[in-house]
Design a protein around this motif. Structure first.
Motif, PDB file in Angstrom:
ATOM      1  N   UNK A 201       0.594  -1.290  -0.059  1.00  0.00           N
ATOM      2  CA  UNK A 201       0.095   0.107  -0.226  1.00  0.00           C
ATOM      3  C   UNK A 201       1.025   1.108  -0.509  1.00  0.00           C
ATOM      4  N   UNK A 202       0.197   2.345  -0.311  1.00  0.00           N
ATOM      5  CA  UNK A 202       1.000   3.800  -0.502  1.00  0.00           C
ATOM      6  C   UNK A 202      -0.025   4.856  -0.223  1.00  0.00           C
ATOM      7  N   UNK A 203       0.031   5.720   0.755  1.00  0.00           N
ATOM      8  CA  UNK A 203      -0.553   6.427   0.913  1.00  0.00           C
ATOM      9  C   UNK A 203      -1.872   6.456   1.322  1.00  0.00           C
ATOM     10  N   UNK A 204      -2.632   4.369   1.598  1.00  0.00           N
ATOM     11  CA  UNK A 204      -3.893   4.797   2.001  1.00  0.00           C
ATOM     12  C   UNK A 204      -4.369   3.480   1.251  1.00  0.00           C
ATOM     13  N   UNK A 205      -3.766   3.977   0.152  1.00  0.00           N
ATOM     14  CA  UNK A 205      -4.208   2.455  -1.547  1.00  0.00           C
ATOM     15  C   UNK A 205      -3.665   1.677  -1.315  1.00  0.00           C
ATOM     16  N   UNK A 206      -3.990   0.594  -1.383  1.00  0.00           N
ATOM     17  CA  UNK A 206      -3.536  -0.799  -2.170  1.00  0.00           C
ATOM     18  C   UNK A 206      -3.309  -0.873  -3.829  1.00  0.00           C
ATOM     19  N   UNK A 207      -1.178  -1.226  -3.416  1.00  0.00           N
ATOM     20  CA  UNK A 207      -0.374  -1.281  -4.723  1.00  0.00           C
ATOM     21  C   UNK A 207      -0.762  -2.254  -5.996  1.00  0.00           C
ATOM     22  N   UNK A 208      -1.155  -2.026  -6.937  1.00  0.00           N
ATOM     23  CA  UNK A 208      -1.837  -3.691  -7.652  1.00  0.00           C
ATOM     24  C   UNK A 208      -0.712  -3.914  -8.593  1.00  0.00           C
ATOM     25  N   UNK A 209      -0.304  -2.901  -9.162  1.00  0.00           N
ATOM     26  CA  UNK A 209       0.760  -2.832  -9.699  1.00  0.00           C
ATOM     27  C   UNK A 209       1.718  -1.569 -10.056  1.00  0.00           C
ATOM     28  N   UNK A 210       3.011  -1.732 -10.419  1.00  0.00           N
ATOM     29  CA  UNK A 210       3.689  -0.863 -10.613  1.00  0.00           C
ATOM     30  C   UNK A 210       3.626   0.116 -11.201  1.00  0.00           C
ATOM     31  N   UNK A 211       3.174  -0.076 -12.380  1.00  0.00           N
ATOM     32  CA  UNK A 211       2.699   1.757 -13.070  1.00  0.00           C
ATOM     33  C   UNK A 211       2.792   2.155 -12.228  1.00  0.00           C
ATOM     34  N   UNK A 212       1.198   1.843 -11.561  1.00  0.00           N
ATOM     35  CA  UNK A 212       0.897   2.506 -11.014  1.00  0.00           C
ATOM     36  C   UNK A 212       1.175   3.150  -9.592  1.00  0.00           C
ATOM     37  N   UNK A 213       1.797   2.727  -8.951  1.00  0.00           N
ATOM     38  CA  UNK A 213       2.739   2.576  -7.826  1.00  0.00           C
ATOM     39  C   UNK A 213       3.532   4.039  -8.368  1.00  0.00           C
ATOM     40  N   UNK A 214       3.851   3.855  -9.740  1.00  0.00           N
ATOM     41  CA  UNK A 214       4.679   4.661  -9.886  1.00  0.00           C
ATOM     42  C   UNK A 214       4.066   6.210  -9.926  1.00  0.00           C
ATOM     43  N   UNK A 215       3.335   6.430 -10.610  1.00  0.00           N
ATOM     44  CA  UNK A 215       2.211   7.232 -10.969  1.00  0.00           C
ATOM     45  C   UNK A 215       1.933   7.819  -9.126  1.00  0.00           C
ATOM     46  N   UNK A 216       1.787   7.423  -8.425  1.00  0.00           N
ATOM     47  CA  UNK A 216       1.847   7.897  -7.568  1.00  0.00           C
ATOM     48  C   UNK A 216       2.850   8.480  -6.953  1.00  0.00           C
ATOM     49  N   UNK A 217       3.820   7.614  -6.701  1.00  0.00           N
ATOM     50  CA  UNK A 217       5.467   8.310  -6.177  1.00  0.00           C
ATOM     51  C   UNK A 217       5.345  10.220  -6.801  1.00  0.00           C
TER      52      UNK A 217
END
Length: 443
Positions: A201-217
């Motif tokens: 999880x990142x910032x309280x949101x479940x992480x399902x893919x690296x691309x998704x995580x990269x966008x949030x970062x």
């Protein structure tokens, strides 16, 4: 297993794959020819002296000494001479002699019962089917191998598992000694993130893919957020503050994008300092056709620009200029690449085999596209001749003229020989270049 043995196994794997592809290409011609009742006298893999053959029915099947192709011999490939109905012309000019010899060879095995079993008497559409059978077979093989690659092995996909954690914040194009006072810890290193941590999880949101995580970062620069990882099966939660950093702009081709004047492009985004592990992830069947289409498109682009590409290879082979890694290569070069892939001990075996399967898929697409070039002796040349014959007959019928009959493609043999010599010269050049200045995966 030693790297040398792995290299040899990679070469053998691709060599067998190419031989099977060529054999099935010729089967693509053989089956429709027999379906349309054309008498096929020979089905051979290779050229030159016959090493082994066996006759089954009316067809001799075998292998020849030079494994650089194959052929199917059908009786009556060329029509008789229009002037006198024989296989020999009345003129004795050089070009007519070439056509005469070809007609003689095409009719030397035609017997009294074979009048309607000669190739030249087939309807135009049947001729096209026979000649397109080879390229179509290679297309099917390439498609099947692409399906195995995508659905069986999968594609290399970034996972949510951390592969590495950068210790220092470094500006683009600079290096910093991690043990020096100039090393400012990255947010990931400061937060204690470790390789093999699985980000959940990142910032309280479940992480399902690296691309998704990269966008949030990237959109969280200078903001403290929570991050949870799974470490050795235990959840660990901490906080990180992504820093604003200039990162490369990546294009659709996976490479860093450039401006109109060739300058590398960067953008200021949030940065943690972590890299992702990759894994082969099986893809759905819906991805097979788009991937195959993209592969064919790239190969077609190389074929369209083949003269310029071959000239570039020649210039590199006889000078100090570097060789274009995306240019054409010979079977020698393909074998070398296959050996290098197989010998990469740092890469998982599954990934190496997947790469070899993808290489064979690309080779089959290349065989199909190359053979569709509308020049004799390639299959596309025969198709062009059949299409011309059909157009000529339609025009004659439209204007009430007599049927001109089958097009005598033997008249194009002088052009055929020129093309054949050019193809052999190109093959020899590519083999030479692959020996003296090979394309290597390390280039």
């Amino acid at each position: 297993m030693s790297p040398v043995l792995l290299f040899i196994l990679g070469v053998v794997f691709v060599a067998i794959g190419i031989a099977v592809s060529i054999a099935l290409h010729e089967v693509g011609h053989l089956l429709p020819a027999k379906l349309f009742k054309v008498r096929v006298t020979k089905y051979m893999i290779g050229f030159g002296p016959t090493l082994w053959s066996r006759k089954k029915g009316e067809t001799e099947y075998g292998f020849k000494a030079i494994p650089l192709g194959g052929f199917v011999s059908m009786i009556g490939m060329y029509p008789p001479n229009k002037e006198d109905g024989t296989v020999r012309p009345s003129s004795t000019g050089m070009f007519q002699s070439l056509a005469s010899d070809a007609r003689s060879l095409a009719h030397e095995e035609v017997g009294p019962a074979d009048g309607n079993r000669v190739f030249y008497k087939l309807p135009v559409w049947k001729k096209i089917v026979v000649m397109l059978g080879g390229p179509a077979m290679n297309m099917l093989i390439g498609l099947a191998l692409t399906a195995v690659l995508l659905m069986g092995f999968g594609t290399a996909t970034q996972t949510t598992t951390i592969a590495d954690v950068s210790k220092c914040q470094v500006k683009a194009g600079e290096t910093v000694d991690p043990n020096s006072a100039d090393c400012r810890l990255t947010p990931a290193a400061a937060a204690g993130l470790l390789p093999n941590d699985v980000i959940t999880s990142f910032d309280g949101k479940s992480v399902t893919s690296w691309d998704e995580l990269t966008g949030w970062i990237r959109t969280s620069a200078d903001r403290q957020v929570s991050i949870t990882v799974e470490r050795d099966g235990v959840p660990v939660t901490t906080t990180v503050t992504p820093v604003l950093s200039a990162r490369p702009v990546v294009g659709d081709d996976g490479r860093q994008a450039k401006s109109a004047d060739g300058t590398l492009l960067y953008q200021d985004v949030g940065f943690l300092g972590i890299g992702a592990q990759t894994a082969l992830v099986p893809q759905p069947a819906s991805t097979v056709l788009p991937m195959a289409g993209e592969n064919i498109k790239q190969i077609a682009g190389v074929v369209v620009n083949l003269p310029a590409r071959v000239a570039g290879v020649a210039q590199a082979a006889f000078s100090e200029e570097p060789r274009d890694p995306n240019g054409p290569i010979s079977v020698v070069g393909v074998g070398r690449v296959a050996g290098e892939v197989a010998a990469m001990e740092e890469v998982p075996m599954q990934s190496r085999v997947a790469t070899l399967v993808g290489l064979l898929a690309g080779l089959n697409f290349a065989l199909a596209v190359f053979n569709l070039i509308p020049l004799l002796p390639l299959d596309g040349g025969h198709v062009a001749g059949a299409l011309y014959e059909g157009a000529r007959r339609r025009v004659a019928k439209l204007f009430g003229r007599p049927d001109p009959g089958a097009f005598d493609i033997a008249k194009l043999l002088p052009v055929t020989y020129v093309v054949a010599v050019l193809l052999m010269g190109m093959g020899a050049l590519l083999i030479y270049a692959d020996i003296v200045k090979p394309v290597s995966l390390s280039n």
